[in-house]
Design an enzyme around this catalytic site. Structure first.
Site, PDB file in Angstrom:
ATOM      1  CB  CYS A  37      -0.980  -0.031   1.173  1.00  0.00           C
ATOM      2  SG  CYS A  37      -2.355   1.121   0.988  1.00  0.00           S
ATOM      3  CG  HIS A  50      -3.828  -3.734   2.828  1.00  0.00           C
ATOM      4  ND1 HIS A  50      -3.027  -3.304   3.862  1.00  0.00           N
ATOM      5  CD2 HIS A  50      -4.324  -2.611   2.244  1.00  0.00           C
ATOM      6  CE1 HIS A  50      -3.048  -1.976   3.904  1.00  0.00           C
ATOM      7  NE2 HIS A  50      -3.821  -1.535   2.928  1.00  0.00           N
ATOM      8  CD  GLU A  78      -1.583  -6.507   4.933  1.00  0.00           C
ATOM      9  OE1 GLU A  78      -1.830  -5.363   5.357  1.00  0.00           O
ATOM     10  OE2 GLU A  78      -1.154  -6.732   3.780  1.00  0.00           O
TER      11      GLU A  78
END
Length: 537
Positions: free
Chosen positions: A384, A510, A512
């Site tokens: 990001c 993102h 994750e």
């Protein structure tokens, strides 16, 4: 199953006992026995969602596929169950009150005086049953945020009391998580805080069906008997939750304690087969018996608080296990990095991840970190804002635009290589207005991104207002910073990478958020593998 069963998890004595982990572990065991299970979190704060909360106050904001900004516990639910959550899985007091007030304005209460009971409690009960009524789940586990006795939690506790009564016997149970502290001076565990916590719960009209006791030391049979007697539960329903070296051990600990068996008995459901935890235990074995170690720097603005980057840290655990590697994540505050000390800070690392974030603070340190790892062939991963910093760094040092910047940091920059998204320009509200949720990305062939994913089109979750400025795309491409992933509908560049570098990738999304125990995220897996190679060299 015809009727959905409900399990409510409350907490007492103190916060941060791990209700979310207990809920996720129980759900994992029930899922392993063949029950379709989901978990939802009810938070007692008055924010509509945690999207505008300071990370230091609340930890990370977790984003679901449908674009909900939610509590970080939903990340635990997804990582344990490998099943996506949604807006319906996280409810706050703010959202409840907003909904009730909007209904009142529309005249839905027929002129009645709107009160906490019944209007707020009815709204809470409706939301507690929303997922259950979808027909997709056999069991819904509801975690009630906060601590029993807190003024903020009272409407939720009352709603649970009413709902358990309305559902009828064997259809709704309450698990109360509490603390059994060890007094070193006395050399013994003390049950009084738990007794008082259960008493407070009973004063609200709720009898706990199962007691889960967080403890540093084993609970003796005598202590379990004492807790059962004074807390009005069966001895088999006194469950020990001893401190574990990793949260991923907790499902096995709860299996040994029989938490799932007791819960199923209370719900009048068959045990079915023993939980299938084969893949889970393979992951645990790899996690606990690594063959090598790597040191990866996490360059961010909120590194003082681990919860601010919770999903990133967990994704490293998943990727580390996949590589049979222990990943030491070394937190580095971006405000403390400059040209004079960058080598000292990053020079011995096997890889560097530049983390997401918002605002101007610490930005120059992130840009300096990107420059150093790019020039010194250290594996780099930007997420990001981290990806945007790589674009700014490349524009400044390779294209020669010394004052290149993002309009987030400098609205008047002559070279806005990162710019506010067009659809964001007339938005004034902060809450829930970013580009959120799952968006598609087309990956170009013969790129690092394609080697990582092995797919032409992917879907990843986003949370941002600013984007790569396509006006500079040709210049950046010719200079070597390739745009390897692009949104098919908007042309927004989602992935950038360098060709002549061991591992250099920045992503606007993102990744994750989608890493789970069962499916470690491929970028994290490949990044850790690149760090292993760098370490060997």
């Amino acid at each position: 199953m015809n009727q959905t069963k409900y399990i409510f998890v409350t907490g007492g004595v103190t916060s941060s006992l791990g209700k979310g982990i207990i809920a996720a572990s129980l759900a994992k065991l029930l899922q392993g026995r063949g029950y379709r299970t989901t978990i939802q979190k009810f938070d007692p704060y008055i924010n509509v969602d945690p999207g505008t909360l300071n990370p230091y106050e609340h930890g990370e904001c977790y984003v679901t596929d449908d674009g909900a900004e939610t509590d970080l516990d939903l990340g635990h639910y997804e990582r344990f169950l490998n099943v996506p959550t949604s807006q319906a899985n996280n409810v706050t007091t703010g959202r409840v009150y907003l909904s009730v007030i909007e209904k009142e304005r529309r005249g839905e209460f027929l002129g009645k005086t709107v009160q906490v009971v019944p209007h707020i409690t009815n709204e809470i009960k409706d939301r507690m049953q929303l997922l259950g009524k979808s027909g997709d789940y056999d069991i819904v586990i509801t975690e009630i945020g906060g601590t029993v006795g807190d003024i903020e939690s009272l409407p939720y506790i009352e709603s649970v009391r009413q709902l358990v009564w309305e559902l009828g016997e064997n259809n709704g149970i309450v698990i109360h998580l509490t603390l059994v502290p060890y007094l070193a001076a006395a050399g013994e565990l003390k049950t009084k805080p738990t007794q008082h916590s259960v008493k407070t719960l009973m004063e609200s009209g709720i009898k706990a069906d199962i007691l889960v006791c967080r403890t540093e030391h084993e609970l003796s049979q005598e202590l379990r008997q004492k807790l059962a007697l004074f807390c009005n539960v069966k001895k088999e329903a006194v469950i020990q939750s001893i401190d574990a070296s990793t949260i991923y051990e907790v499902p096995n600990l709860m299996l040994e304690e029989g938490l799932d068996v007791v819960a199923l008995k209370k719900l009048d459901l068959p045990k079915k087969a023993s939980p299938d935890l084969k893949n889970w235990n393979t992951f645990l074995k790899r996690l606990k018996s690594p063959k090598q170690t790597v040191n990866i720097g996490l360059v961010g603005k909120y590194v003082e608080m681990q919860d601010c980057y919770k999903s990133i840290l967990e994704a490293f655990i998943h990727a580390g296990a996949a590589n049979e590697t222990k990943v030491n994540v070394i937190s580095i505050h971006s405000e403390h990095i400059n040209a004079d000390n960058v080598e000292e800070k990053l020079g011995t690392l096997d890889g560097v991840l530049v983390a997401p974030g918002f605002g101007e603070r610490g930005i120059e340190g992130k840009i300096e970190a990107v420059r150093y790892v790019r020039e010194n062939n250290i594996p780099f991963f930007g997420i990001c804002l981290g990806m945007q910093m790589s674009v700014i760094e490349y524009s400044r040092n390779i294209l020669g635009y010394a004052d290149a910047n993002s309009t987030e940091m400098n609205e008047k920059t002559p070279h806005p290589v990162v710019n506010l998204m067009e659809e964001q320009k007339n938005i004034t509200d902060k809450g829930g207005t970013m580009r959120l949720g799952a968006w598609k990305c087309d990956i170009k062939p013969n790129t690092l991104a394609h080697r990582i994913y092995g797919e032409k089109t992917i879907s990843e979750r986003h949370r941002h207002r600013y984007e790569y400025n396509n006006k500079y795309a040709d210049e950046l491409q010719k200079a070597g910073l390739k745009a390897s992933g692009v949104n098919p509908d908007t042309g927004l560049v989602e992935i950038v990478e360098l060709e002549n570098h061991p591992f250099f990738i920045g992503v606007q999304y993102h990744p994750e958020y989608k890493s789970t125990v069962a499916n470690p995220h491929p970028i994290f897996v490949n990044f850790v593998a690149a760090a292993v190679n760098a370490h060997k060299k």
